[in-house]
Design a protein around this motif. Structure first.
Motif, PDB file in Angstrom:
ATOM      1  N   GLN A   1      -6.887  13.972  -4.849  1.00  0.00           N
ATOM      2  CA  GLN A   1      -7.074  14.955  -3.790  1.00  0.00           C
ATOM      3  C   GLN A   1      -5.921  15.957  -3.773  1.00  0.00           C
ATOM      4  O   GLN A   1      -6.124  17.165  -3.599  1.00  0.00           O
ATOM      5  N   MET A   2      -4.708  15.438  -3.982  1.00  0.00           N
ATOM      6  CA  MET A   2      -3.557  16.338  -4.017  1.00  0.00           C
ATOM      7  C   MET A   2      -3.682  17.332  -5.167  1.00  0.00           C
ATOM      8  O   MET A   2      -3.411  18.533  -5.008  1.00  0.00           O
TER       9      MET A   2
ATOM     10  N   LEU B   1       3.742   2.086 -10.654  1.00  0.00           N
ATOM     11  CA  LEU B   1       4.233   0.710 -10.601  1.00  0.00           C
ATOM     12  C   LEU B   1       3.083  -0.290 -10.535  1.00  0.00           C
ATOM     13  O   LEU B   1       2.002   0.014 -10.027  1.00  0.00           O
TER      14      LEU B   1
ATOM     15  N   TYR C   1      -7.959   3.607  -4.029  1.00  0.00           N
ATOM     16  CA  TYR C   1      -7.388   4.450  -2.975  1.00  0.00           C
ATOM     17  C   TYR C   1      -6.255   5.314  -3.525  1.00  0.00           C
ATOM     18  O   TYR C   1      -6.197   6.515  -3.277  1.00  0.00           O
TER      19      TYR C   1
ATOM     20  N   VAL D   1       0.964   3.870  -3.101  1.00  0.00           N
ATOM     21  CA  VAL D   1       0.561   5.261  -2.879  1.00  0.00           C
ATOM     22  C   VAL D   1       1.704   6.197  -3.268  1.00  0.00           C
ATOM     23  O   VAL D   1       1.504   7.239  -3.883  1.00  0.00           O
ATOM     24  N   ALA D   2       2.941   5.767  -2.914  1.00  0.00           N
ATOM     25  CA  ALA D   2       4.096   6.596  -3.259  1.00  0.00           C
ATOM     26  C   ALA D   2       4.371   6.562  -4.762  1.00  0.00           C
ATOM     27  O   ALA D   2       4.792   7.556  -5.344  1.00  0.00           O
ATOM     28  N   ARG D   3       4.143   5.403  -5.374  1.00  0.00           N
ATOM     29  CA  ARG D   3       4.504   5.214  -6.777  1.00  0.00           C
ATOM     30  C   ARG D   3       3.348   4.574  -7.563  1.00  0.00           C
ATOM     31  O   ARG D   3       3.399   3.385  -7.909  1.00  0.00           O
ATOM     32  N   PRO D   4       2.322   5.363  -7.873  1.00  0.00           N
ATOM     33  CA  PRO D   4       1.173   4.799  -8.592  1.00  0.00           C
ATOM     34  C   PRO D   4       1.542   4.252  -9.967  1.00  0.00           C
ATOM     35  O   PRO D   4       0.763   3.499 -10.560  1.00  0.00           O
TER      36      PRO D   4
ATOM     37  N   VAL E   1      -4.024  10.768  -5.163  1.00  0.00           N
ATOM     38  CA  VAL E   1      -3.448  11.657  -6.180  1.00  0.00           C
ATOM     39  C   VAL E   1      -4.448  12.749  -6.564  1.00  0.00           C
ATOM     40  O   VAL E   1      -4.101  13.931  -6.657  1.00  0.00           O
TER      41      VAL E   1
ATOM     42  N   VAL F   1      -6.466  19.924  -4.294  1.00  0.00           N
ATOM     43  CA  VAL F   1      -6.058  20.927  -3.301  1.00  0.00           C
ATOM     44  C   VAL F   1      -5.046  21.893  -3.926  1.00  0.00           C
ATOM     45  O   VAL F   1      -5.095  23.096  -3.686  1.00  0.00           O
ATOM     46  N   THR F   2      -4.141  21.341  -4.736  1.00  0.00           N
ATOM     47  CA  THR F   2      -3.137  22.193  -5.371  1.00  0.00           C
ATOM     48  C   THR F   2      -3.803  23.187  -6.328  1.00  0.00           C
ATOM     49  O   THR F   2      -3.426  24.362  -6.404  1.00  0.00           O
TER      50      THR F   2
ATOM     51  N   THR G   1       0.839  -1.202   0.000  1.00  0.00           N
ATOM     52  CA  THR G   1       0.000   0.000   0.000  1.00  0.00           C
ATOM     53  C   THR G   1       0.872   1.248   0.000  1.00  0.00           C
ATOM     54  O   THR G   1       0.652   2.192  -0.771  1.00  0.00           O
ATOM     55  N   GLY G   2       1.878   1.254   0.881  1.00  0.00           N
ATOM     56  CA  GLY G   2       2.780   2.408   0.936  1.00  0.00           C
ATOM     57  C   GLY G   2       3.480   2.634  -0.393  1.00  0.00           C
ATOM     58  O   GLY G   2       3.596   3.762  -0.875  1.00  0.00           O
ATOM     59  N   LEU G   3       3.947   1.539  -0.978  1.00  0.00           N
ATOM     60  CA  LEU G   3       4.662   1.656  -2.252  1.00  0.00           C
ATOM     61  C   LEU G   3       3.736   2.163  -3.356  1.00  0.00           C
ATOM     62  O   LEU G   3       4.101   3.052  -4.131  1.00  0.00           O
TER      63      LEU G   3
END
Lengths: 631, 342
Positions: free
Chosen positions: B313-314, B90, B306, B85-88, B311, B317-318, B81-83
């Motif tokens: 949402q970011m 992959l 998820y 989220v950090a690297r969609p 992404v 917001v940006t 999940t962490g990976l």
């Protein structure tokens, strides 16, 4: 926004100049003491004072009303001098009920000012506080300047004309919610604090949605101020001049906030996206809450299903190339132990934040302690050394975040950051840096190798760091894992010599960090009778105690450790220069244990685990005792 | 315009490490089908990551010439999940077993599925703890005698597919190690699905639990014990394709075709049904209750993932606030100036 301090009201009474004061506001946890405490902090900082705060609240969100368990307090020292602690003894104490009085009066100095809301000392209130007499009528209060104020009655009177959008006046409950601002008004009068920042705060917070609430609180605040001015209870009020701080633009920061800002800054300086994997826990949750605001800064926050998933998600993100952080407090760190060991053997950069609280087990969640040092050092299976850095004050958290990431990414090693509840919730002025002038944090990733060349994921540079090869890079495909790695290739290896070699390398990586970080500095005599050695959040109390002890003629030096693992390269030499080493810690002697075993010297300990920071006086008396025992 | 991607083969996905599973282990077949299937996807090897926990199946990443992580027991979905989220960008696979995913890692499995992270989770179910040499697992049948249950297990086993459907998994499927074409096709569909794909594979541990799935793999009897699902098709099974599944009230029942019962009376499979009710009903069909066990895709629906949500949402917001400005952030509260004269 920047504002120019200006007086909205002027006192006609005699004004005495003070170098500083320590004030505590105490009431029921529903009385809003933390809110008005923060306002007083802000106002004092805006007046140019140096400030330090200590919020102290119960673990229960709403402990039974009026009971001793439900007392919530906010302590603040403001000064025209450089200060490092929220103060020992109180110059003024505000109590909103009997429970607050009996649990706090012990900290008020003789002839100190006690302001009590006499409306809440009825029979029922006394019973809730488990009292069979009214403490306000006790002879024991004779040594204080006791000011009884009918705060409830006066607040209701002050707000009675306020009407809401429907033309209705406030109910009793709503009117009574303004009591805290009446109390704040009295304190603002007493210490010449400007009301304007608080009025502006109320307008910002309630002005649009509930203008009646903003108006009522403002009226209560002003009524409190006028009460101080007109009632014949106070002979004079006080002024505290601006402190002599380094020129620059300042703002007030709390520890957790500064830590979050420091992390975003470190990500920016290293050109990385920040990933924060966390699970809510007191007192670390504000870091998660703060970071979750920063979507437009490239910050990804992941509220995981548990502490283990939080650290694992961060390791996953680190493997993918993010600046990865996980944060918790002691119990959560215990759960993360196995994954921290994995991150260590994977040799990936990762930051692990522990905002320490009172332990063991669930312990004292809202109280401070420094008792997770040995957990940070040794709380993993096998030989798994990790670097450990500790913040010393709220604003220092900003710098610690960057330094931790600088080391973690340079050495390809997880770094543990220790903060504590006292630092996390405390506030102090912070000189705002220009981001463009901060040192960049250079990070590089290997590029694809040529056809026929072999990529070695566990080869090393001069820092013993292995290459941080990112998924997505052609030809660098490699597998990492928790089984022992073969040197260079990173393949699984059960070879006995290799295991010894890799274990040595992992320790040496930590050891070499000592040469990459600043040596420890000593204030006071360069050699002599006594060295006080401190770490983490006791910095303020120890600094002040040493300074005052020297002023009193004692030979006392002070060294404060930023890195606990590895110890700074010059620490051994420094320790040898003093006849005695005193280590004050909010634990039962954890740094002492490390210093004794590492340097084979005797140490004297000052230990306390009462959920509260050291008082300067406690450290000073131990210093005197230690110096006197030398003769 | 077409992009020239190098044409990969199964051999390109093999790492240089010797495979160390026991000879005859079902894991070999799953590894072979994975290597054979991946070239079909057109995803470059360097964009693929295999993450595993602990157990026999979790050695899988070492044998793949992709990026990989052999993590800690039960936690692979959290790393993944962490990976992701950090690297969609992959493609992230989780390789796990019945003990790893359902016992020590139950919590992470559940949350990865309900979040609908775009991961492909393959659970090798051999109904035993193999790496620790033969203790019963959360999928071992009640009464199972193992080293840690010498008098028989008194645990009620967990059904992996029911769990996945219960977490509202958007892609839930089952296949069998020796049913290689079906396995390859199922893995491919899992890879192509957007969201969490959960595939249970019946896998034989020939050392500690040999024959656990023989009813589903034995050539002579498997047709009577398996129901191969096909979207939009009636649920027919049996060696002579003469049996079917009919709904009787809320319960499924096995009926024989003919004697007045036609295909039209049978349940038709709908993997795209919005509600997970049918998928759950299918997941509950077990041999011991007299049902054929379904293989194939029980559920395949589209829901927001998820990692996309993070992404988006970011970006949102940006768009609203503009890119973050640290100097402005630091000055967002009250500030004051201290002059050179103090």
């Amino acid at each position: 926004m920047s504002i120019t301090p200006q007086d909205t009201l002027h006192s006609d009474k005699d004004t005495e100049s003070l170098s500083g004061a320590t004030v505590r506001l105490a009431g029921d946890s529903g009385d809003g003491m933390q809110l008005v405490g923060s306002q007083l902090t802000n106002t004092s900082a805006l007046a140019g004072n140096d400030v330090a705060t200590f919020p102290d609240f119960p673990a229960e969100i709403r402990a039974p009303r009026g009971t001793r368990a439900g007392v919530s307090g906010f302590q603040l020292q403001f000064s025209s001098e450089d200060i490092f602690t929220p103060g020992d003894e109180l110059d003024a104490l505000v109590v909103m009920n009997p429970a607050a009085l009996v649990t706090n009066i012990g900290d008020l100095q003789d002839r100190g000012v006690l302001i009590a809301n006499e409306d809440s000392f009825g029979e029922k209130d006394l019973k809730l506080a488990n009292l069979d007499h009214n403490p306000l009528e006790s002879d024991k209060l004779n040594k204080y300047t006791v000011i009884k104020v009918p705060i409830t009655t006066l607040t209701r009177e002050a707000v009675k004309e306020v009407k809401n959008a429907d033309g209705e006046t406030l109910g009793t409950k709503e009117a009574d919610r303004c009591k805290n601002f009446f109390a704040l008004g009295i304190i603002c009068w007493l210490y010449g604090r400007d009301l304007e920042p608080t009025i502006r705060f109320l307008d910002d917070k309630f002005g649009k949605k509930r203008p009646d609430v903003a108006e009522a609180n403002t009226l209560a605040l002003k009524a409190g101020w006028h009460y101080g001015e007109t009632a014949e209870l106070f002979e004079r009020n006080y002024q505290v001049q601006a402190a002599d701080l380094t020129p620059g633009t300042y703002t007030n920061v709390m520890g957790n906030q500064a830590l979050a800002w420091g992390m975003v800054t470190a990500a920016h300086l290293s050109g990385k996206e920040l990933f924060y994997g966390s699970y809510p826990i007191t007192p670390a949750s504000p870091v998660l809450e703060e970071l979750s605001n920063f979507k437009n800064y490239g910050v990804k926050t992941f509220q995981a299903e548990d502490e283990i998933a939080a650290v694992c998600s961060a390791i996953g993100a680190a493997f993918g190339g993010s600046m990865a952080l996980t944060g918790s407090s002691g119990p959560g760190i215990a759960l993360k132990g196995e994954a921290m060991g994995l991150a260590m053997i994977l040799e990936l950069p990762l930051l692990i934040l522990n905002v320490q609280r009172g332990g063991p087990s669930t312990g004292l969640p809202t109280k401070t302690e420094q008792s997770d040092l040995l957990q940070a050092m040794f709380g993993r299976n096998g030989e798994s050394p990790l670097p450990v850095i500790a913040a010393r004050s709220p604003s220092d958290c900003f710098d610690v975040a960057q330094e931790a990431w600088r080391i973690s990414s340079r050495f390809m090693i997880p770094v543990i950051i220790l903060s504590d509840g006292y630092i996390a919730n405390g506030a102090e002025p912070w000189k705002i840096p220009d981001v463009n002038e901060l040192d960049k944090i250079p990070i590089s990733h290997p590029e694809a190798v040529a056809e026929g060349e072999t990529f070695l994921p566990y080869s090393r540079n001069e820092d013993l760091a292995r290459p941080w090869a990112l998924p997505g890079t052609e030809t660098l495909m490699h597998r990492v894992g928790g089984l022992e790695k073969e040197d260079l290739t990173g393949n699984v290896s059960y070879d006995p010599e290799n295991h010894q070699h890799m274990t040595n390398i992992r320790q040496e990586k930590v050891d070499r960090i000592a040469l990459a970080v600043d040596p420890v500095e000593v204030t006071g005599p360069e050699s002599g009778d006594l060295l006080v050695l401190s770490w983490g959040g006791t910095y303020g109390a120890c600094t002040t105690a040493c300074r005052r002890s020297r002023d009193a003629g004692l030979s006392v030096a002070h060294a404060h450790l930023r890195w606990l693992s590895p110890f700074p390269a010059n620490l051994g030499d420094i320790l040898k220069r003093y006849r005695k080493v005193l280590i004050p810690e909010l634990n039962m002697g954890q740094l002492s244990l490390l210093i004794r075993s590492r340097f084979l010297i005797d140490t004297v300990s000052l230990n306390k685990v009462k959920g509260k920071p050291f008082k300067v006086s406690e450290v000073m008396s131990k210093i005197r005792e230690a110096v006197e025992s030398l003769d | 315009m077409s992009t020239d991607l190098p044409v990969l083969t199964a051999a390109d996905f093999a790492s240089d490490q010797d495979v160390r599973w026991c000879p005859g282990c079902g894991d070999y077949s799953i590894l072979a089908q994975m290597k054979k299937m991946l070239p079909n996807l057109g995803v470059p090897r360097e964009k693929i990551v295999f993450i595993s926990g602990i157990g026999c199946s979790s050695r899988f990443p070492y044998y793949m010439n992709t990026y990989g992580m052999h993590s800690i027991h039960g936690r692979a979905p959290a790393f993944a999940t962490g990976l992701k989220v950090a690297r969609p960008d992959l493609q992230v696979w989780v390789i796990t077993g019945d003990g790893d995913a359902l016992s020590i890692g139950g919590n992470h499995l559940m949350h990865a599925i309900r979040r609908n992270v775009n991961l492909n989770i393959v659970l090798f179910n051999n109904r035993i703890y193999g790496l620790t040499k033969g203790q019963y697992s959360p999928t071992s049948p009640a009464g199972k005698r193992t080293k840690s249950t010498p008098y028989g297990s008194v645990d009620n086993p967990l059904n992996p597919l029911s769990l996945a459907v219960g977490c509202e998994g958007t892609f839930v499927a089952r296949s069998i190690d020796t049913y290689i074409k079906h396995l390859g096709a199922t893995l491919q569909r899992a890879a192509e699905h957007q969201g969490t794909s959960f595939v249970e594979v019946y896998q034989n541990c020939n050392v500690f639990n040999d024959g656990a799935w023989s009813y589903a793999t034995d050539r002579n009897i498997k047709a009577d014990h398996l129901l191969e699902l096909e979207h939009g098709k009636p649920m027919i099974f049996g060696k002579d394709l003469d049996k079917g599944i009919r709904l009787n009230g809320m319960e499924p029942e096995v009926v024989e075709l003919g004697k007045g019962i036609t295909e039209d009376d049978l349940l038709f499979h709908d993997e795209k049904a919005t509600e997970p009710t049918l998928a759950y009903l299918l997941s509950r069909m077990r041999k011991e209750d007299g049902f054929p066990e379904p293989i194939g895709v029980l559920r395949s629906v589209q829901h927001p993932t998820y990692d996309d949500g993070v992404v988006q949402q970011m970006e949102h917001v940006t768009e609203q606030k503009g890119p973050g400005d640290l100097n402005a952030l630091f000055r967002s509260g009250d500030t004051w100036e201290v002059g050179a004269d103090g």
